[in-house]
Write an enzyme that holds these catalytic residues in place. Structure first.
Site, PDB file in Angstrom:
ATOM      1  N   LYS A  76       0.829  -1.200   0.000  1.00 17.65           N
ATOM      2  CA  LYS A  76       0.000   0.000   0.000  1.00 17.65           C
ATOM      3  C   LYS A  76       0.865   1.252   0.000  1.00 17.65           C
ATOM      4  CE  LYS A  76      -1.427   2.407   3.388  1.00 17.65           C
ATOM      5  NZ  LYS A  76      -2.072   3.202   4.453  1.00 17.65           N
ATOM      6  N   ASN A  77       1.894   1.264   0.819  1.00 14.78           N
ATOM      7  CA  ASN A  77       2.712   2.462   0.985  1.00 14.78           C
ATOM      8  C   ASN A  77       3.542   2.799  -0.248  1.00 14.78           C
ATOM      9  OD1 ASN A  77       1.721   2.863   3.544  1.00 14.78           O
ATOM     10  ND2 ASN A  77       3.436   1.866   4.568  1.00 14.78           N
ATOM     11  N   CYS A 118      -4.805  18.474  10.652  1.00 14.79           N
ATOM     12  CA  CYS A 118      -3.594  19.299  10.671  1.00 14.79           C
ATOM     13  C   CYS A 118      -3.851  20.558  11.485  1.00 14.79           C
ATOM     14  CB  CYS A 118      -3.186  19.700   9.254  1.00 14.79           C
ATOM     15  SG  CYS A 118      -2.182  18.448   8.447  1.00 14.79           S
ATOM     16  N   ILE A 137       3.088  18.150   7.398  1.00 18.54           N
ATOM     17  CA  ILE A 137       2.843  18.726   6.077  1.00 18.54           C
ATOM     18  C   ILE A 137       3.801  19.876   5.770  1.00 18.54           C
ATOM     19  CG2 ILE A 137       1.120  20.492   6.669  1.00 18.54           C
ATOM     20  CD1 ILE A 137      -0.512  19.474   4.303  1.00 18.54           C
ATOM     21  N   ASP A 138       4.374  20.488   6.802  1.00 18.30           N
ATOM     22  CA  ASP A 138       5.318  21.585   6.584  1.00 18.30           C
ATOM     23  C   ASP A 138       6.492  21.160   5.706  1.00 18.30           C
ATOM     24  OD1 ASP A 138       3.855  23.340   8.083  1.00 18.30           O
ATOM     25  OD2 ASP A 138       5.038  23.114   9.906  1.00 18.30           O
ATOM     26  N   VAL A 185       9.798   7.432  15.981  1.00 21.69           N
ATOM     27  CA  VAL A 185       9.208   8.066  14.804  1.00 21.69           C
ATOM     28  C   VAL A 185       7.944   8.819  15.212  1.00 21.69           C
ATOM     29  CG1 VAL A 185       8.275   7.707  12.487  1.00 21.69           C
ATOM     30  CG2 VAL A 185      10.162   6.276  13.314  1.00 21.69           C
TER      31      VAL A 185
END
Length: 424
Positions: free
Chosen positions: A22-23, A117, A124-125, A329
């Site tokens: 999927k990734n 977000c 997302i930055d 992570v």
């Protein structure tokens, strides 16, 4: 809404073939937006909710797709809309992958902010920073990222990521292949998913050096072509299936894999007492009589993956002693722990570390899925729990596991999928 009803106590044993990743599927599907030159034929694409959502997004943009027998065909010849709406983006954060390809090809992209977000530091930055380094102007208003190119074409630049990010690396790659000049990416993610995306883009006609490393160099080009491509296996699904055998005392062979990509996970299974044998395209695991407590620290590839952390915690509930699981992570990725404790596990959380005390006899009850990998950990626990476990909200599971109950049942599990009304 669907739930999985699991009758525990069966050994998971036999032979199974891993699904497509999927990734990897999501970024290579996004990359089809880079050209209207021909039709892409993508093989080994898993039948998942996230794939359906992503193809719906492509349809909204004007692409044409057909999906049959794990083969997806995509033509982006008639893409006209350059706006990815909230209704689709909110279902899947990976929708941000369309930003780079649309901006690079059309000079403009308008993508809804992914749900959840907040302002301030957020993943997302890194995507937006990468686009700006290539000459884009980014504004955020009314819930949308609006990206334009004042000069008309992206320009090669130097991108240095402060932290490793698979998503941002993928977006930067897809934007850079159509930029003018040379782009370098430092501290790029080196996960197999990024290596596969590089191979996909190279087959389309891109020039990329450093594939498989954290330093990438991309020479921009003017045109790319549609190709036929086979997706790689899903290393997280493969690891989950191995864990299903190990937690139930079974023996399993998973075919269609590349063991080299799973070295960190396989090493931990060996430390836990399992016998692991590999060939070029298969992994065989034989469970020990008693699992040995084994600490893991989840970090970027090639270390132990964060996407296997929840499943490892479930496995360690059956080990003879205490295990420490640390996630570097996602420091707070422990939503599954309260639900595992409801089943009878004894797990404590200290900051970004879980301490699992085993072995514990788990007892079936109702538990709630909170995210994709948390769902998988609850299924694993249900396999070894005494009695019946009901895993609710399995739409999370369906986002990333292809027909998981069918696969596990073929290996000896007793799992049924049933409808339920969450409000009654």
């Amino acid at each position: 809404m669907d739930k999985l009803v699991i009758k525990g106590g069966s050994r998971i044993s036999g032979t199974i073939t891993a699904s497509g990743s999927k990734n990897t599927s999501l970024p290579i599907i996004a990359a089809t937006l880079l050209t209207g030159n021909g039709t892409f034929t993508l093989h080994h694409i898993p039948d998942l909710k996230d794939i359906v959502t992503f193809t719906q997004l492509l349809h909204h943009l004007g692409a044409e797709t057909t999906y049959e027998g794990n083969t997806l065909k995509v033509s982006s010849r008639n893409v006209q809309s350059l706006q990815a709406p909230y209704e689709l983006v909110k279902k899947m954060r990976a929708s941000i992958y369309v930003l780079g390809p649309m901006l690079a090809r059309f000079g403009h992209a308008r993508v809804s902010l992914p749900g959840g977000c907040a302002f301030g530091p957020r993943p997302i930055d890194l995507h937006l920073m990468a686009m700006e380094k290539l000459g884009a102007t980014i504004t955020i208003e009314t819930g949308f990222i609006d990206a334009t190119i004042p000069g008309g074409k992206l320009q090669g630049g130097h991108i240095t990521f402060p932290i490793s990010s698979v998503g941002a690396t993928g977006n930067a790659l897809m934007a850079a292949v159509l930029a003018e000049g040379t782009t370098t990416i430092s501290n790029a993610a080196a996960e197999p998913e990024i290596e596969t995306l590089c191979k996909f883009l190279i087959a389309m006609g891109a020039t990329i050096r450093g594939t498989g490393t954290t330093e990438l160099e991309i020479e921009g080009c003017n045109t790319l072509k549609a190709i036929e491509f086979k997706n790689v296996f899903d290393r997280i699904e493969a690891g989950t299936l191995l864990a299903a055998a190990a937690i139930t005392g079974g023996d399993i062979t998973v075919n269609g894999v590349e063991p080299e990509q799973m070295k960190a996970v396989l090493k931990k299974f060996v430390h836990a007492g399992c016998l692991v044998e590999t060939t070029d395209n298969s992994i065989t695991l034989k469970s020990p009589k008693k699992l040995i407590p084994t600490d893991v620290t989840a970090k970027p590839y090639p270390a132990f993956p964060t996407d296997m952390q929840a499943q490892w915690i479930a496995l360690m509930t059956q080990a003879e002693g205490s295990s420490h699981i640390t996630d570097k992570v996602y420091h707070e990725r422990f939503n599954h722990i309260p639900e595992l404790n409801r089943l009878g596990a004894h797990i404590e959380i200290h900051k970004n570390q879980a301490i699992v005390h085993g072995p514990q006899q788990l007892s079936g009850t109702k538990v709630m899925s909170t995210d994709l990998r948390a769902s998988a950990s609850l299924v694993l626990a249900g396999l070894v729990a005494e009695g019946t476990t009901e895993v609710l909200r399995v739409y999370h599971l369906d986002r990333g596991y292809e027909k998981i109950e069918i696969k596990l049942n073929s290996l000896g599990a007793d799992i049924s999928r049933e409808k339920y009304d969450e409000f009654h």
